[in-house]
Design a protein around this motif. Structure first.
Motif, PDB file in Angstrom:
ATOM      1  N   GLN A   1      77.106 123.422 -58.725  1.00  0.00           N
ATOM      2  CA  GLN A   1      76.249 123.369 -57.540  1.00  0.00           C
ATOM      3  C   GLN A   1      76.264 124.708 -56.807  1.00  0.00           C
ATOM      4  N   ALA A   2      77.430 125.291 -56.674  1.00  0.00           N
ATOM      5  CA  ALA A   2      77.551 126.577 -55.986  1.00  0.00           C
ATOM      6  C   ALA A   2      76.759 127.649 -56.726  1.00  0.00           C
ATOM      7  N   ARG A   3      76.818 127.636 -58.048  1.00  0.00           N
ATOM      8  CA  ARG A   3      76.083 128.631 -58.838  1.00  0.00           C
ATOM      9  C   ARG A   3      74.579 128.484 -58.640  1.00  0.00           C
ATOM     10  N   ARG A   4      74.084 127.254 -58.623  1.00  0.00           N
ATOM     11  CA  ARG A   4      72.647 127.024 -58.408  1.00  0.00           C
ATOM     12  C   ARG A   4      72.219 127.480 -57.017  1.00  0.00           C
ATOM     13  N   CYS A   5      73.011 127.160 -56.016  1.00  0.00           N
ATOM     14  CA  CYS A   5      72.711 127.590 -54.638  1.00  0.00           C
ATOM     15  C   CYS A   5      72.720 129.109 -54.549  1.00  0.00           C
ATOM     16  N   LEU A   6      73.713 129.726 -55.157  1.00  0.00           N
ATOM     17  CA  LEU A   6      73.821 131.179 -55.120  1.00  0.00           C
ATOM     18  C   LEU A   6      72.626 131.832 -55.807  1.00  0.00           C
ATOM     19  N   ASP A   7      72.191 131.279 -56.937  1.00  0.00           N
ATOM     20  CA  ASP A   7      71.007 131.810 -57.621  1.00  0.00           C
ATOM     21  C   ASP A   7      69.778 131.717 -56.725  1.00  0.00           C
ATOM     22  N   PHE A   8      69.609 130.580 -56.052  1.00  0.00           N
ATOM     23  CA  PHE A   8      68.468 130.399 -55.162  1.00  0.00           C
ATOM     24  C   PHE A   8      68.527 131.385 -53.996  1.00  0.00           C
ATOM     25  N   ILE A   9      69.689 131.504 -53.369  1.00  0.00           N
ATOM     26  CA  ILE A   9      69.858 132.400 -52.222  1.00  0.00           C
ATOM     27  C   ILE A   9      69.663 133.851 -52.638  1.00  0.00           C
ATOM     28  N   ASP A  10      70.148 134.211 -53.819  1.00  0.00           N
ATOM     29  CA  ASP A  10      69.966 135.573 -54.309  1.00  0.00           C
ATOM     30  C   ASP A  10      68.476 135.875 -54.495  1.00  0.00           C
ATOM     31  N   GLY A  11      67.730 134.937 -55.056  1.00  0.00           N
ATOM     32  CA  GLY A  11      66.293 135.121 -55.225  1.00  0.00           C
ATOM     33  C   GLY A  11      65.575 135.229 -53.887  1.00  0.00           C
ATOM     34  N   ALA A  12      65.956 134.373 -52.945  1.00  0.00           N
ATOM     35  CA  ALA A  12      65.346 134.412 -51.611  1.00  0.00           C
ATOM     36  C   ALA A  12      65.645 135.734 -50.915  1.00  0.00           C
ATOM     37  N   SER A  13      66.857 136.250 -51.089  1.00  0.00           N
ATOM     38  CA  SER A  13      67.205 137.516 -50.434  1.00  0.00           C
ATOM     39  C   SER A  13      66.367 138.661 -50.988  1.00  0.00           C
ATOM     40  N   LYS A  14      66.062 138.611 -52.267  1.00  0.00           N
ATOM     41  CA  LYS A  14      65.229 139.667 -52.859  1.00  0.00           C
ATOM     42  C   LYS A  14      63.785 139.573 -52.373  1.00  0.00           C
ATOM     43  N   VAL A  15      63.255 138.356 -52.287  1.00  0.00           N
ATOM     44  CA  VAL A  15      61.884 138.158 -51.813  1.00  0.00           C
ATOM     45  C   VAL A  15      61.748 138.571 -50.345  1.00  0.00           C
TER      46      VAL A  15
END
Length: 78
Positions: free
Chosen positions: A19-33
């Motif tokens: 779950q943490a990995r999925r959240c981190l992937d989402f947050i990382d993508g949002a930070s780039k956008v």
């Protein structure tokens, strides 16, 4: 919060690793956008900052002039 130029400290300590990995992937993508920065600041903690905020951990320890500035981020109630 990133859109409002606020910093966010995220702790994945109490999440399952998948779950943490999925959240981190989402947050990382949002930070780039949203033109933000994501950096690891602890074993399970990440700091999400707007583009205009620069955090340098080495600089923070120099500013402490040798004083102990450690902080316990564990918010778990005992």
């Amino acid at each position: 919060m990133l859109i409002r130029n606020e910093c966010v400290l995220i702790d994945f300590q109490y999440m399952l690793e998948a779950q943490a990995r999925r959240c981190l992937d989402f947050i990382d993508g949002a930070s780039k956008v949203l033109a933000g920065n994501l950096q690891k600041v602890g074993a399970s903690m990440y700091l999400l900052t707007p583009i205009n905020v620069i955090v340098d951990a080495e600089e923070m320890t120099l500013a402490a002039n040798g004083q102990d500035v450690s902080f316990n981020y564990d918010m778990k109630r005992r």
